[in-house]
Design a protein around this motif. Structure first.
Motif, PDB file in Angstrom:
ATOM      1  N   ASN A 434      72.765   2.811 -33.964  1.00  0.00           N
ATOM      2  CA  ASN A 434      72.219   3.733 -32.975  1.00  0.00           C
ATOM      3  C   ASN A 434      71.113   4.613 -33.533  1.00  0.00           C
ATOM      4  OD1 ASN A 434      73.778   2.863 -30.898  1.00  0.00           O
ATOM      5  ND2 ASN A 434      75.257   4.537 -30.979  1.00  0.00           N
ATOM      6  N   MET A 435      71.276   5.093 -34.737  1.00  0.00           N
ATOM      7  CA  MET A 435      70.314   6.036 -35.306  1.00  0.00           C
ATOM      8  C   MET A 435      68.923   5.394 -35.409  1.00  0.00           C
ATOM      9  SD  MET A 435      70.458   8.198 -38.867  1.00  0.00           S
ATOM     10  CE  MET A 435      70.141   6.758 -39.900  1.00  0.00           C
ATOM     11  N   LEU A 436      68.845   4.185 -35.955  1.00  0.00           N
ATOM     12  CA  LEU A 436      67.547   3.518 -36.073  1.00  0.00           C
ATOM     13  C   LEU A 436      67.020   3.072 -34.712  1.00  0.00           C
ATOM     14  CD1 LEU A 436      67.934   1.418 -39.355  1.00  0.00           C
ATOM     15  CD2 LEU A 436      66.460   3.408 -38.961  1.00  0.00           C
ATOM     16  N   ALA A 437      67.905   2.638 -33.828  1.00  0.00           N
ATOM     17  CA  ALA A 437      67.475   2.261 -32.478  1.00  0.00           C
ATOM     18  C   ALA A 437      66.800   3.450 -31.805  1.00  0.00           C
ATOM     19  CB  ALA A 437      68.672   1.785 -31.657  1.00  0.00           C
ATOM     20  N   PHE A 440      63.267   4.312 -33.216  1.00  0.00           N
ATOM     21  CA  PHE A 440      62.145   3.463 -32.800  1.00  0.00           C
ATOM     22  C   PHE A 440      61.884   3.528 -31.300  1.00  0.00           C
ATOM     23  CE2 PHE A 440      63.191   1.494 -36.954  1.00  0.00           C
ATOM     24  CZ  PHE A 440      61.954   1.713 -37.551  1.00  0.00           C
ATOM     25  N   PHE A 441      62.912   3.799 -30.486  1.00  0.00           N
ATOM     26  CA  PHE A 441      62.661   4.031 -29.059  1.00  0.00           C
ATOM     27  C   PHE A 441      61.752   5.250 -28.888  1.00  0.00           C
ATOM     28  CE2 PHE A 441      66.832   1.779 -27.981  1.00  0.00           C
ATOM     29  CZ  PHE A 441      66.192   0.678 -27.421  1.00  0.00           C
ATOM     30  N   VAL A 442      61.974   6.285 -29.680  1.00  0.00           N
ATOM     31  CA  VAL A 442      61.160   7.492 -29.592  1.00  0.00           C
ATOM     32  C   VAL A 442      59.757   7.238 -30.151  1.00  0.00           C
ATOM     33  CG1 VAL A 442      60.912   9.878 -30.373  1.00  0.00           C
ATOM     34  CG2 VAL A 442      63.133   9.039 -29.613  1.00  0.00           C
ATOM     35  N   LYS A 463      66.430   7.995 -21.221  1.00  0.00           N
ATOM     36  CA  LYS A 463      67.219   8.795 -20.274  1.00  0.00           C
ATOM     37  C   LYS A 463      68.686   8.383 -20.314  1.00  0.00           C
ATOM     38  CE  LYS A 463      67.486   9.866 -15.324  1.00  0.00           C
ATOM     39  NZ  LYS A 463      66.854   9.627 -13.997  1.00  0.00           N
ATOM     40  N   ASN A 464      68.933   7.081 -20.350  1.00  0.00           N
ATOM     41  CA  ASN A 464      70.296   6.565 -20.299  1.00  0.00           C
ATOM     42  C   ASN A 464      71.070   6.862 -21.586  1.00  0.00           C
ATOM     43  OD1 ASN A 464      72.239   5.125 -18.719  1.00  0.00           O
ATOM     44  ND2 ASN A 464      71.983   3.367 -20.078  1.00  0.00           N
ATOM     45  N   ARG A 465      70.358   6.912 -22.703  1.00  0.00           N
ATOM     46  CA  ARG A 465      71.006   7.204 -23.993  1.00  0.00           C
ATOM     47  C   ARG A 465      71.075   8.712 -24.267  1.00  0.00           C
ATOM     48  NH1 ARG A 465      71.013   2.402 -27.333  1.00  0.00           N
ATOM     49  NH2 ARG A 465      71.070   3.644 -29.254  1.00  0.00           N
ATOM     50  N   ASN A 466      70.580   9.476 -23.288  1.00  0.00           N
ATOM     51  CA  ASN A 466      70.604  10.937 -23.400  1.00  0.00           C
ATOM     52  C   ASN A 466      69.847  11.415 -24.629  1.00  0.00           C
ATOM     53  OD1 ASN A 466      71.276  13.521 -22.492  1.00  0.00           O
ATOM     54  ND2 ASN A 466      73.132  13.608 -23.751  1.00  0.00           N
ATOM     55  N   ILE A 467      68.701  10.791 -24.873  1.00  0.00           N
ATOM     56  CA  ILE A 467      67.841  11.194 -25.983  1.00  0.00           C
ATOM     57  C   ILE A 467      66.941  12.321 -25.502  1.00  0.00           C
ATOM     58  CG2 ILE A 467      66.003  10.464 -27.543  1.00  0.00           C
ATOM     59  CD1 ILE A 467      67.226   7.682 -27.525  1.00  0.00           C
ATOM     60  N   GLN A 468      67.098  13.496 -26.082  1.00  0.00           N
ATOM     61  CA  GLN A 468      66.334  14.668 -25.694  1.00  0.00           C
ATOM     62  C   GLN A 468      65.094  14.778 -26.583  1.00  0.00           C
ATOM     63  OE1 GLN A 468      67.399  16.356 -23.026  1.00  0.00           O
ATOM     64  NE2 GLN A 468      69.164  14.961 -22.933  1.00  0.00           N
ATOM     65  N   LEU A 469      63.924  14.838 -25.954  1.00  0.00           N
ATOM     66  CA  LEU A 469      62.680  14.971 -26.703  1.00  0.00           C
ATOM     67  C   LEU A 469      62.271  16.435 -26.734  1.00  0.00           C
ATOM     68  CD1 LEU A 469      60.754  11.960 -25.161  1.00  0.00           C
ATOM     69  CD2 LEU A 469      61.961  12.012 -27.340  1.00  0.00           C
ATOM     70  N   GLY A 474      58.175  14.295 -30.441  1.00  0.00           N
ATOM     71  CA  GLY A 474      58.167  13.546 -31.677  1.00  0.00           C
ATOM     72  C   GLY A 474      59.530  13.072 -32.082  1.00  0.00           C
ATOM     73  N   ALA A 475      59.562  12.100 -32.995  1.00  0.00           N
ATOM     74  CA  ALA A 475      60.818  11.520 -33.448  1.00  0.00           C
ATOM     75  C   ALA A 475      61.691  12.532 -34.141  1.00  0.00           C
ATOM     76  CB  ALA A 475      60.534  10.344 -34.376  1.00  0.00           C
ATOM     77  N   SER A 476      61.088  13.539 -34.745  1.00  0.00           N
ATOM     78  CA  SER A 476      61.887  14.522 -35.468  1.00  0.00           C
ATOM     79  C   SER A 476      62.669  15.419 -34.544  1.00  0.00           C
ATOM     80  CB  SER A 476      60.963  15.381 -36.336  1.00  0.00           C
ATOM     81  OG  SER A 476      60.030  16.073 -35.532  1.00  0.00           O
ATOM     82  N   ASP A 477      62.345  15.392 -33.244  1.00  0.00           N
ATOM     83  CA  ASP A 477      63.009  16.273 -32.292  1.00  0.00           C
ATOM     84  C   ASP A 477      64.146  15.575 -31.551  1.00  0.00           C
ATOM     85  OD1 ASP A 477      61.184  18.455 -32.690  1.00  0.00           O
ATOM     86  OD2 ASP A 477      59.696  17.222 -31.662  1.00  0.00           O
ATOM     87  N   VAL A 478      64.538  14.381 -31.994  1.00  0.00           N
ATOM     88  CA  VAL A 478      65.502  13.590 -31.264  1.00  0.00           C
ATOM     89  C   VAL A 478      66.917  14.102 -31.473  1.00  0.00           C
ATOM     90  CG1 VAL A 478      66.502  11.310 -30.978  1.00  0.00           C
ATOM     91  CG2 VAL A 478      64.061  11.558 -31.405  1.00  0.00           C
ATOM     92  N   ALA A 479      67.639  14.176 -30.333  1.00  0.00           N
ATOM     93  CA  ALA A 479      69.085  14.357 -30.403  1.00  0.00           C
ATOM     94  C   ALA A 479      69.677  13.344 -29.463  1.00  0.00           C
ATOM     95  CB  ALA A 479      69.469  15.782 -29.973  1.00  0.00           C
ATOM     96  N   ALA A 480      70.599  12.529 -29.919  1.00  0.00           N
ATOM     97  CA  ALA A 480      71.100  11.461 -29.075  1.00  0.00           C
ATOM     98  C   ALA A 480      72.597  11.384 -29.129  1.00  0.00           C
ATOM     99  CB  ALA A 480      70.501  10.124 -29.533  1.00  0.00           C
ATOM    100  N   THR A 481      73.153  10.969 -28.021  1.00  0.00           N
ATOM    101  CA  THR A 481      74.596  10.709 -27.966  1.00  0.00           C
ATOM    102  C   THR A 481      74.803   9.412 -27.221  1.00  0.00           C
ATOM    103  OG1 THR A 481      74.840  11.903 -25.888  1.00  0.00           O
ATOM    104  CG2 THR A 481      75.202  13.156 -27.907  1.00  0.00           C
TER     105      THR A 481
END
Length: 484
Positions: A434-437, A440-442, A463-469, A474-481
């Motif tokens: 998940n972390m690498l996925a 690269f999505f971001v 949106k579906n992975r709840n990745i907050q930009l 930028g990629a450094s701002d990612v939080a995902a669940t």
């Protein structure tokens, strides 16, 4: 738009043909009747009025049923048989219309109106050469037959022979200066020649002469739409709709105008109305599906794309759109089929369709050995020096991601680099990383390649992975669940 415009003219031609036949019939009746109002039991007038009412209401079945009410003697009259053939043509019964019309011509080969009806039957059958031959024969025998002159003008508009088209419409106008079809045809030649002042002058004349005909406003409205006068176009098309609410093409053109005015929801109403009027014409589905896609109405967009695929199996953009919606719905096996079909239908091998198919095959639970034959065939069509080949190989081997990541980083084409970041992200998603996925999505998102089909999917995945930009995206701002 040219082919659509040609099809529209064919449809309008059938309506005009009916109008001409009705007019001729009424004139023949008038020649034997007093000028006072006809008596209530006057069968020819009652029949023609009921037929006109049914056609005006768009009730073709009722119009055809009226012919069964005629006595055997009246049913055999030439004018009634011509009318029946014309109505059958409008109903799509080409074989029935042809049988009646050919019988009429066999009885009287000099009958211009029957030959003209047959020319329209040939046009509806896609036999353009035969149609033109018939019309030219009519003009040779009867040089002043205005409907044939107009029809030949339309044929030459379609073939882009505008000088010849203009000559036929000019001949028709010399005979009948106020003929609706002749004015509209000549105005459209001016439109195609970019002589907008001359075209507008004739379209204005059309509306002035026929203010109670929807076609007058729809013709001018289409001209205004194509010349960017959107407010005037919307006014005209709204007027056309008042007079002709059952017109597919009025709703379609109005939808196009509203879409250009960025009034998407209103445009969607018009495209849906056009589809309701005639669900077998594909073009409105293109727009309704696209709007629903933008509005994230996944079920509705999928339904419209499915209709497009049914009507145009070779239209690979529809297969692409269907695949996107099915992937969003998590129907990965079905999405794989749609993308594989798009890959097969596309005029050139589109590697990304093959990659999308492979991703969905694997996400649907397909075993790697079952997916390999498809990927192997796709790899054979790609230059081994291209990045596409190495990404396909990644899904074939399900290993070698470090090499692919390095190649993506060195890729000079921004478009290709963005696309392959998306597939690398999906590779890690399939592998459960998940972390690498997410990373690269971001990264794909940050490249802002909105022109790619992958963009729509990527935004949905974020949106579906709840990745907050963050503010910078930028990629450094990612939080995902969770996992999509």
């Amino acid at each position: 738009m040219g082919s659509m415009y040609h099809f529209e003219k064919q449809v309008m031609g059938a309506a005009r043909l009916l109008f001409c036949c009705l007019t001729l019939f009424c004139m023949s009746c008038a020649s034997t009747q007093p000028k006072s109002a006809p008596p209530e039991d006057d069968v020819p007038y009652l029949f023609i009025n009921e037929l006109a009412a049914a056609l005006d209401a768009g009730d073709i079945d009722e119009a055809l049923a009226l012919f069964d009410s005629l006595s055997p003697e009246d049913a055999e009259l030439r004018e009634n048989r011509m009318l029946k053939a014309s109505v059958m043509l409008s109903a799509g019964d080409i074989d029935g219309a042809r049988a009646i019309t050919e019988a009429l011509i066999s009885e009287d080969g000099g009958d211009i109106e029957s030959r003209f009806i047959l020319s329209n039957i040939e046009g509806a059958s896609g036999r353009s050469k035969e149609r033109r031959t018939l019309l030219e024969g009519i003009i040779k025998d009867t040089p002043d037959h205005v409907p044939s002159l107009n029809a030949l003008g339309q044929i030459f508009i379609v073939s882009k022979s505008l000088r010849q088209a203009a000559s036929y419409f000019d001949r028709a106008l010399a005979l009948e200066p106020d003929n609706m079809s002749s004015i509209a045809g000549r105005a459209n030649v001016y439109r195609l020649e970019y002589k907008n002042s001359e075209a507008e002058e004739l379209f204005n004349k059309l509306v002035a002469l026929y203010p109670e005909y929807g076609e007058s406003y729809s013709e001018r409205g289409r001209f205004y739409r194509e010349t960017g006068n959107l407010k005037q176009a919307l006014d005209d098309l709204s007027n056309a709709q008042k007079f002709d609410p059952g017109s597919y093409w009025v709703s379609y053109d109005k939808g196009r105008v509203l879409l250009e005015l960025r009034r998407r929801e209103e445009a969607l109403v018009e495209f849906d109305n056009a589809i309701k009027i005639n669900p077998e014409i594909f073009i409105s589905y293109v727009y309704s599906a696209g709007i629903r896609d933008e509005l994230e109405d996944v079920d509705g967009a999928a339904r419209d794309y499915e209709a497009l695929v049914r009507l145009r199996p070779d239209y690979y953009f529809a297969l692409e759109g269907l695949g996107v919606q099915l992937m969003k719905k998590g129907l990965y096996a079905n999405a794989a089929q749609a993308f594989a079909a798009a890959y097969k239908a596309a005029p050139t091998a589109e590697s990304n369709y093959a990659m999308l198919a492979a991703v969905n095959m694997l996400k649907s639970g397909g075993k790697p050995n079952e997916v390999k034959p498809f990927i192997e065939q796709a790899m054979k069509k790609v230059d081994r020096s291209k990045l596409d080949y190495h990404v396909l190989r990644l899904f074939f081997d399900l290993s070698g991601d470090s090499d692919v990541a390095r190649r993506i980083d060195q890729e000079k084409s921004e478009r290709t680099k963005a696309q392959m970041l998306f597939y690398l992200a999906n590779y890690y998603d399939i592998k459960g990383n998940n972390m690498l996925a997410n990373k690269f999505f971001v990264e794909f998102h940050d490249m802002r390649r909105m022109d790619l089909v992958e963009w729509r999917l990527n935004e949905w995945i974020l949106k579906n992975r709840n990745i907050q930009l963050g503010d910078t995206g930028g990629a450094s701002d990612v939080a995902a669940t969770g996992k999509g």
